[in-house]
Design a protein around this motif. Structure first.
Motif, PDB file in Angstrom:
ATOM      1  N   GLU B 368     -63.984  95.494   1.075  1.00 20.19           N
ATOM      2  CA  GLU B 368     -65.434  95.304   0.988  1.00 20.19           C
ATOM      3  C   GLU B 368     -65.960  95.875  -0.322  1.00 20.19           C
ATOM      4  O   GLU B 368     -66.578  96.931  -0.357  1.00 20.19           O
ATOM      5  CB  GLU B 368     -66.135  95.965   2.181  1.00 20.19           C
ATOM      6  N   LYS B 369     -65.685  95.149  -1.398  1.00 20.91           N
ATOM      7  CA  LYS B 369     -65.997  95.667  -2.726  1.00 20.91           C
ATOM      8  C   LYS B 369     -67.501  95.902  -2.935  1.00 20.91           C
ATOM      9  O   LYS B 369     -67.907  96.763  -3.700  1.00 20.91           O
ATOM     10  CB  LYS B 369     -65.496  94.680  -3.797  1.00 20.91           C
ATOM     11  N   ASP B 370     -68.315  95.110  -2.268  1.00 11.94           N
ATOM     12  CA  ASP B 370     -69.759  95.209  -2.525  1.00 11.94           C
ATOM     13  C   ASP B 370     -70.473  96.235  -1.659  1.00 11.94           C
ATOM     14  O   ASP B 370     -71.677  96.414  -1.772  1.00 11.94           O
ATOM     15  CB  ASP B 370     -70.429  93.841  -2.309  1.00 11.94           C
ATOM     16  N   PHE B 371     -69.724  96.863  -0.785  1.00 12.92           N
ATOM     17  CA  PHE B 371     -70.331  97.822   0.131  1.00 12.92           C
ATOM     18  C   PHE B 371     -70.525  99.141  -0.614  1.00 12.92           C
ATOM     19  O   PHE B 371     -69.555  99.768  -1.048  1.00 12.92           O
ATOM     20  CB  PHE B 371     -69.395  97.995   1.335  1.00 12.92           C
ATOM     21  N   THR B 409     -82.880  90.052   4.444  1.00 16.60           N
ATOM     22  CA  THR B 409     -82.161  89.661   5.658  1.00 16.60           C
ATOM     23  C   THR B 409     -80.683  89.429   5.370  1.00 16.60           C
ATOM     24  O   THR B 409     -79.815  89.857   6.136  1.00 16.60           O
ATOM     25  CB  THR B 409     -82.771  88.368   6.229  1.00 16.60           C
ATOM     26  N   ALA B 410     -80.402  88.762   4.257  1.00 16.09           N
ATOM     27  CA  ALA B 410     -79.011  88.459   3.935  1.00 16.09           C
ATOM     28  C   ALA B 410     -78.216  89.742   3.713  1.00 16.09           C
ATOM     29  O   ALA B 410     -77.090  89.892   4.202  1.00 16.09           O
ATOM     30  CB  ALA B 410     -78.956  87.572   2.693  1.00 16.09           C
ATOM     31  N   GLU B 411     -78.833  90.673   2.991  1.00 20.39           N
ATOM     32  CA  GLU B 411     -78.117  91.914   2.700  1.00 20.39           C
ATOM     33  C   GLU B 411     -77.930  92.754   3.965  1.00 20.39           C
ATOM     34  O   GLU B 411     -76.942  93.460   4.140  1.00 20.39           O
ATOM     35  CB  GLU B 411     -78.884  92.714   1.641  1.00 20.39           C
ATOM     36  N   ARG B 412     -78.896  92.661   4.852  1.00 21.12           N
ATOM     37  CA  ARG B 412     -78.787  93.365   6.117  1.00 21.12           C
ATOM     38  C   ARG B 412     -77.624  92.813   6.940  1.00 21.12           C
ATOM     39  O   ARG B 412     -76.870  93.536   7.549  1.00 21.12           O
ATOM     40  CB  ARG B 412     -80.100  93.185   6.879  1.00 21.12           C
ATOM     41  N   LYS B 413     -77.502  91.496   6.910  1.00 20.53           N
ATOM     42  CA  LYS B 413     -76.403  90.831   7.639  1.00 20.53           C
ATOM     43  C   LYS B 413     -75.061  91.293   7.094  1.00 20.53           C
ATOM     44  O   LYS B 413     -74.108  91.524   7.843  1.00 20.53           O
ATOM     45  CB  LYS B 413     -76.512  89.308   7.478  1.00 20.53           C
ATOM     46  N   GLU B 414     -75.000  91.404   5.760  1.00 18.52           N
ATOM     47  CA  GLU B 414     -73.775  91.831   5.101  1.00 18.52           C
ATOM     48  C   GLU B 414     -73.418  93.248   5.539  1.00 18.52           C
ATOM     49  O   GLU B 414     -72.274  93.531   5.909  1.00 18.52           O
ATOM     50  CB  GLU B 414     -74.012  91.806   3.584  1.00 18.52           C
TER      51      GLU B 414
END
Ligand SMILES: Cc1cc2nc3c(=O)[nH]c(=O)nc-3n(C[C@H](O)[C@H](O)[C@H](O)COP(=O)(O)OP(=O)(O)OC[C@H]3O[C@@H](n4cnc5c(N)ncnc54)[C@H](O)[C@@H]3O)c2cc1C
Lengths: 192, 479
Positions: B368-371, B409-414
């Protein structure tokens, strides 16, 4: 519009805008939630002003300073009623664009009025006097706001300012003392 | 003609003016509130400041006629809307913060639930007393702390629930009940860790302990050796009173290097006086700056880890009182950004499972590189299953993760996706997770982590059949 009226009305305008300004900043901060959005909001204001200046200049020569100043005052009167209701960033942006336009109207017309009035006279002295009067108006307003802010909601400050703009418009509209008959006559003339 | 225009304008203006005022008034009378997580802003009916018992009791009693709903808010550091609910009245407890009684001989204090740990520390420090169990920071209210059943750096004073002698509860029907292990005893383990769903905790009597002088011992360890070190050098050594560790999130030694800070009872307690003054929040510019750097780059994360490590090394051997250990800095974590926010997660794993758990966690996070994981602290919680919603099913390590995420919302889903993966890993290792945070976990995960969750919500419905007390946590999982 007498010169006196012009000064009174512009002093009220400056007073109103000084009352609102600090709260306006607060409002921008609250609606936009990052410094970059804050920057954008300000940028839009400046850009919109820059864009409208030339147009306004031409207008003021054509339709006269008085009418433009009245339009300015009353547009602000109405616009200020929207401020307390703002919750979204796009609304802030929109207001900023309109404020830029109106701000340009005021700045430009204030100057053209001054110049036209001061023609053939000592321009420096007149403009100095003008700024001193309106400056006093602004100072009084800022001091008063300090007290107001303690016991009024932010919203009510915008409403007060709206009423002040309204007053400034009325001051400009009032003709030099005319009897009822004269007004009647004038109306007849103007409706012809 | 001009006149007509003027009158028309004035009339139109009046209409605009009064409609604006009425819309505005409407909007301030149902304010939008949000907790510190800033992911769940909600319009509530109103916010009422708690002043005294009578006022609160009247509010609840009256509401039984009009069916108003209530939520309870302390400092709102919980992050899942635990303190509010759409169209409900939010009780703001922060001014309900008097110290009601203090008995230094019995080492007991009775406070209103909106008091913060800081209020208590200031009151009891001159008497050489200290709180037994609380968070690492002192910015939280006692009511908020009881309702989530907090834990901290202390490793000797059991769990918070054991340090509460009694409290009074304003029940959903408007009665005021004394609650302790002997009186209305069934409520005791429900309200503590009850997330404000059983009524308003009014005042609380807490057991205190002596303030002491501790000497810090800091040490680097590898994550594999941590459980052994903890058992032999910390748990078995009665001089160690408090403990805190960190595991690296820096890319160069991701989830491998750890450093540990232990607080040992100082040999020479006569020096206590010299250190007993309560410290205030120091200058936080330096850690704030480097935490800021670590938000944006791997390079920043490496530098921040080195800095923390060196700072910790320098602290080795220095002295601090118990009270001061429990008022550690928090201002440097404050984070102001529009589109992003910082959230917490906390996972509990049994001590012996720790190395395997960390290996599994690492392999998930490597994908999860973007986390954007900024920090992990590790504490110890002793097995304690007294609260119905207990997370300490065993002797466990508690990992607190600080995560930077976008608010869209998208980032929350991620974030949700990654967090659910991490919780799966945690549950696989017989772990559990902490509930005061955003509702990322699934119903299934909740059930697995808290086997008594159904019982909890059943008791809630029995005790509060009209759902007088509600919040978004209840909405998400309890209905
Ligand atoms: C930076 C940070 C560090 C943290 N560190 C730790 C830690 O070291 N250990 C730990 O265990 N937790 C920790 N937490 C979690 C924290 O302990 C909880 O979020 C705690 O609830 C916050 O207290 P509060 O006063 O802000 O409560 P709030 O968030 O205001 O309320 C939390 C819950 O308590 C209920 N509540 C509040 N007051 C009352 C009352 N008077 N009666 C009934 N119900 C009430 C609310 O309805 C809500 O459900 C940390 C959180 C943050 C943000």
């Amino acid at each position: 519009m007498t010169y006196q009226r012009f000064i009174v009305s512009q002093s009220i305008v400056i007073m109103a805008s000084s009352i609102v300004f600090p709260f306006y900043i607060l409002l921008l901060r609250n609606a936009g939630d990052s410094y970059s959005q804050f920057g954008w909001a300000y940028g839009m204001f400046a850009l919109s002003a820059a864009f409208f200046y030339p147009v306004i200049g031409r207008f003021s020569d054509r339709i006269g300073d008085q009418l433009l100043l009245i339009v300015y005052s009353w547009a602000m009167t109405l616009l200020l009623l929207l401020f307390p209701l703002v919750t979204e960033v796009w609304q802030v942006y929109l207001l900023q664009i309109l404020m830029g336009l109106l701000g340009a109207v005021q700045k430009n017309t204030e100057k053209t009025s001054l110049v036209r009035h001061a023609e053939n006279k000592q321009v420096g002295k007149e403009i100095g006097k003008y700024h001193s009067w309106t400056g006093i108006g602004g100072a009084i307003a800022i001091i008063l706001t300090g007290y107001l802010a303690d016991f009024l909601t932010i919203g009510s400050i915008f409403y007060i300012a709206s009423l002040m703009y309204m007053a400034s418009g009325l001051v400009l509209m009032k003709k030099t003392k005319l009897s009822k008959k004269a007004i009647g006559d004038m109306n007849k003339v103007s409706t012809k | 003609m001009k006149r007509k225009i003027l009158f028309l304008f004035l009339a139109a203006y009046m209409v605009c003016f009064f409609s604006s005022v009425s819309v505005y008034q409407n909007s301030i009378s149902s304010p939008v509130v949000s907790d510190k997580g800033r992911l769940l802003p909600v319009q509530v009916k109103s916010v009422v400041k708690a002043e005294d018992r009578k006022q609160l009791q009247k509010l609840i009693k009256d509401s039984n006629q009009v069916n108003d709903k209530f939520s309870i808010a302390g400092m709102q550091h919980s992050q899942g809307g635990h303190t509010y609910y759409p169209n409900a009245i939010m009780l703001d407890m922060r001014d309900y913060d008097q110290i009601l009684d203090f008995d230094p001989k019995q080492k007991e204090i009775m406070v209103q639930s909106g008091a913060t740990w800081d209020d208590i520390q200031k009151h009891i420090n001159p008497y050489g007393l200290a709180v037994k169990v609380m968070q690492s920071q002192n910015i939280f209210t006692v009511g908020g702390a009881l309702s989530v059943n907090v834990h901290g750096r202390d490793i000797r004073n059991d769990a918070l629930i054991d340090t509460v002698k009694s409290f009074r509860l304003l029940a959903p029907d408007g009665r005021i009940l004394n609650v302790s292990k002997t009186e209305n005893a069934a409520l005791f383990p429900l309200v503590i860790g009850g997330y404000g769903l059983f009524g308003v905790i009014l005042d609380v009597t807490l057991k205190l302990t002596d303030d002491e002088l501790y000497q810090m011992r800091t040490k680097m360890v590898d994550y594999q050796d941590y459980p052994g070190y903890f058992k032999d050098e910390i748990k078995k050594n009665p001089k160690v009173k408090m403990h805190l560790a960190r595991i690296s999130v820096a890319p160069k030694n991701f989830l491998k290097d750890m450093y540990i800070t232990d607080y040992l009872l100082a040999d020479d307690q006569s020096r206590y006086k010299r250190y007993s003054k309560l410290k205030n929040e120091g200058i936080v510019a330096v850690p704030k700056f480097f935490l800021g750097m670590s938000r944006y780059s791997d390079w920043g994360k490496n530098v921040f880890w080195e800095l923390q490590k060196n700072y910790s090394k320098r602290l080795d051997g220095s002295f601090e009182t118990r009270n001061n250990v429990m008022r550690s800095e928090s201002a440097f974590m404050e984070y102001e950004s529009g589109p992003r926010t910082e959230i917490l997660q906390e996972y509990f794993v049994p001590v012996d499972q720790y190395p395997g758990y960390i290996d599994d966690l690492r392999s998930v996070l490597k994908q999860e590189k973007d986390f954007n994981l900024l920090n992990i602290t590790v504490r110890f919680v002793e097995k304690n299953e007294k609260a119905v919603l207990s997370y300490a099913k065993d002797d466990m390590f508690a990992l607190v993760l600080l995560i930077n995420q976008g608010r869209s919302t998208a980032e929350r889903k991620e974030t949700e996706r990654v967090i659910r993966r991490m919780i799966d890993v945690t549950l696989k290792h017989d772990g559990s997770y902490y509930l005061p945070y955003y509702h990322y976990p699934t119903q299934g995960q909740l059930k697995k982590a808290y086997p008594r969750i159904d019982e909890f919500f059943t008791e809630k419905t029995k005790f509060d059949p009209n759902d007088r007390f509600v919040n978004l946590f209840y909405e998400e999982y309890g209905k």
